[in-house]
Design a protein around this motif. Structure first.
Motif, PDB file in Angstrom:
ATOM      1  N   UNK A 172       0.751  -1.225  -0.050  1.00 26.66           N
ATOM      2  CA  UNK A 172       0.064   0.096  -0.084  1.00 26.66           C
ATOM      3  C   UNK A 172       0.702   1.325   0.012  1.00 26.66           C
ATOM      4  N   UNK A 173       2.158   1.303  -0.011  1.00 26.89           N
ATOM      5  CA  UNK A 173       3.047   2.382   0.126  1.00 26.89           C
ATOM      6  C   UNK A 173       2.717   3.224  -0.915  1.00 26.89           C
ATOM      7  N   UNK A 174       2.138   3.056  -2.310  1.00 30.07           N
ATOM      8  CA  UNK A 174       1.964   3.880  -3.241  1.00 30.07           C
ATOM      9  C   UNK A 174       0.802   4.953  -3.004  1.00 30.07           C
ATOM     10  N   UNK A 175       0.019   4.611  -2.004  1.00 30.94           N
ATOM     11  CA  UNK A 175      -1.269   5.215  -1.565  1.00 30.94           C
ATOM     12  C   UNK A 175      -0.701   6.313  -0.279  1.00 30.94           C
ATOM     13  N   UNK A 176      -0.670   7.626  -0.537  1.00 31.29           N
ATOM     14  CA  UNK A 176      -0.290   8.553   0.326  1.00 31.29           C
ATOM     15  C   UNK A 176      -0.781   8.383   1.816  1.00 31.29           C
ATOM     16  N   UNK A 177      -1.888   8.270   1.834  1.00 27.77           N
ATOM     17  CA  UNK A 177      -2.877   8.166   2.993  1.00 27.77           C
ATOM     18  C   UNK A 177      -2.399   7.067   3.927  1.00 27.77           C
ATOM     19  N   UNK A 178      -2.210   5.903   2.957  1.00 25.25           N
ATOM     20  CA  UNK A 178      -1.826   4.677   3.820  1.00 25.25           C
ATOM     21  C   UNK A 178      -0.583   4.566   4.415  1.00 25.25           C
ATOM     22  N   UNK A 194       2.522  -3.059  16.779  1.00 23.97           N
ATOM     23  CA  UNK A 194       2.273  -4.572  16.024  1.00 23.97           C
ATOM     24  C   UNK A 194       1.127  -5.410  16.322  1.00 23.97           C
ATOM     25  N   UNK A 195      -0.028  -4.706  16.724  1.00 23.39           N
ATOM     26  CA  UNK A 195      -1.375  -5.386  16.830  1.00 23.39           C
ATOM     27  C   UNK A 195      -2.104  -5.280  15.671  1.00 23.39           C
ATOM     28  N   UNK A 196      -1.971  -6.653  14.976  1.00 26.46           N
ATOM     29  CA  UNK A 196      -2.428  -6.813  13.408  1.00 26.46           C
ATOM     30  C   UNK A 196      -3.828  -6.497  13.450  1.00 26.46           C
ATOM     31  N   UNK A 197      -4.750  -6.895  14.309  1.00 26.54           N
ATOM     32  CA  UNK A 197      -6.115  -6.736  14.075  1.00 26.54           C
ATOM     33  C   UNK A 197      -6.402  -5.327  14.297  1.00 26.54           C
ATOM     34  N   UNK A 198      -5.818  -4.476  15.020  1.00 28.27           N
ATOM     35  CA  UNK A 198      -6.019  -2.812  15.081  1.00 28.27           C
ATOM     36  C   UNK A 198      -5.510  -2.396  14.002  1.00 28.27           C
ATOM     37  N   UNK A 199      -4.409  -2.732  13.388  1.00 28.89           N
ATOM     38  CA  UNK A 199      -3.954  -1.898  12.232  1.00 28.89           C
ATOM     39  C   UNK A 199      -4.839  -2.427  10.951  1.00 28.89           C
ATOM     40  N   UNK A 200      -5.293  -3.501  10.885  1.00 29.58           N
ATOM     41  CA  UNK A 200      -6.454  -3.780   9.799  1.00 29.58           C
ATOM     42  C   UNK A 200      -7.659  -2.956   9.910  1.00 29.58           C
ATOM     43  N   UNK A 201      -7.843  -2.390  11.041  1.00 35.80           N
ATOM     44  CA  UNK A 201      -9.159  -1.643  11.206  1.00 35.80           C
ATOM     45  C   UNK A 201      -8.787  -0.241  11.029  1.00 35.80           C
ATOM     46  N   UNK A 202      -7.755  -0.024  11.254  1.00 40.71           N
ATOM     47  CA  UNK A 202      -7.127   1.324  10.717  1.00 40.71           C
ATOM     48  C   UNK A 202      -7.072   1.602   9.389  1.00 40.71           C
ATOM     49  N   UNK A 203      -6.725   0.435   8.602  1.00 37.56           N
ATOM     50  CA  UNK A 203      -6.565   0.460   7.056  1.00 37.56           C
ATOM     51  C   UNK A 203      -7.823   0.460   6.606  1.00 37.56           C
ATOM     52  N   UNK A 204      -8.830  -0.269   7.046  1.00 45.49           N
ATOM     53  CA  UNK A 204     -10.345  -0.101   6.655  1.00 45.49           C
ATOM     54  C   UNK A 204     -10.752   1.251   6.708  1.00 45.49           C
ATOM     55  N   UNK A 205     -10.391   1.769   7.720  1.00 49.72           N
ATOM     56  CA  UNK A 205     -10.886   3.390   7.742  1.00 49.72           C
ATOM     57  C   UNK A 205     -10.549   4.096   6.839  1.00 49.72           C
ATOM     58  N   UNK A 206      -9.200   4.241   6.399  1.00 50.45           N
ATOM     59  CA  UNK A 206      -8.606   4.925   5.477  1.00 50.45           C
ATOM     60  C   UNK A 206      -8.823   4.653   3.871  1.00 50.45           C
ATOM     61  N   UNK A 207      -9.146   3.119   3.849  1.00 50.55           N
ATOM     62  CA  UNK A 207      -9.561   2.547   2.479  1.00 50.55           C
ATOM     63  C   UNK A 207     -10.570   1.378   2.521  1.00 50.55           C
ATOM     64  N   UNK A 208     -11.524   1.465   2.635  1.00 46.69           N
ATOM     65  CA  UNK A 208     -12.794   0.364   3.011  1.00 46.69           C
ATOM     66  C   UNK A 208     -12.761  -0.788   1.826  1.00 46.69           C
TER      67      UNK A 208
END
Length: 209
Positions: A172-178, A194-208
């Motif tokens: 996802x590094x090509x997406x500035x917000x990500x 390093x909490x993967x579940x929280x990281x996935x939730x944050x990714x979902x907010x930035x790009x559903x």
């Protein structure tokens, strides 16, 4: 169309758990099944597979390949007593080999997939440095070696989490917000990063999507 070899990276969160022993025996087992196998020592700065293959001194290998212009990885393939098994030494004694550059990593990766083999077993260094992680996530066939000890299990889990984080970051590094999101996580450090579940939730907010 050229068939690319199956890459099997073997890693461990800490040293001394039998990673090299496992890599060598896996390579021999595949060779004994009639598969064409290349065993490659990618333990930068700590290479020792050559000692398992009957060499007291490391022959020319990865270090020479990375530090010589226009060199080919295939030029450093060495035969073994098993006709189906070859190996490439790691050159642990070469100065600077423990910290390869991004350009050297790209050079190695580009040629890796064009070697003539059914399987390529990569014996990686212990720990979760980006060099180790980047070669570990080259393939979906990676193997983590651990012992039934708290330190070994903890470090193996840490390596696995780092690998997931690194894979997502590169995706996802090509997406500035990500990219900003991942950089913020890196700055946090500690367990929160390093909490993967929280990281996935944050990714979902930035790009559903």
């Amino acid at each position: 169309m050229e068939n690319k070899p199956v890459i099997i990276p073997v890693a461990s969160g800490k040293g001394g758990v039998g990673k090299t022993f496992f890599s060598v025996n896996l390579a021999y087992a595949l060779a004994n099944l009639g598969k064409k196998v290349i065993l490659m020592d990618l333990d930068f700065g700590g290479a020792n597979i050559h000692t398992c293959m009957g060499y007291s001194v490391a022959p020319d290998g990865i270090g020479n390949f990375l530090n010589q212009r226009n060199s080919k990885l295939s030029d450093y393939i060495l035969s073994t007593s098993n006709k189906n098994l070859s190996f490439i030494s790691g050159d642990a004694e070469m100065v600077g080999i423990a910290n390869i550059t991004a350009a050297q990593k790209k050079k190695l990766t580009n040629q890796l997939f064009h070697l003539n083999a059914d399987y390529i077993v990569l014996d990686l260094g212990a720990g979760s440095s980006y060099n180790t992680v980047d070669f570990f996530i080259l393939s979906s066939c990676g193997i983590l070696v651990a012992m039934p000890e708290l330190t070994s299990i903890f470090n193996a889990y840490s390596l696995l989490k780092t690998s997931v984080f690194r894979r997502l970051f590169l995706e996802f590094k090509s997406i500035p917000e990500m990219k900003d999101l991942f950089n913020e996580q890196i700055k946090k450090g500690g367990e929160n990063a390093w909490k993967v579940s929280e990281l996935l939730q944050m990714i979902k907010k930035v790009s559903p999507s």
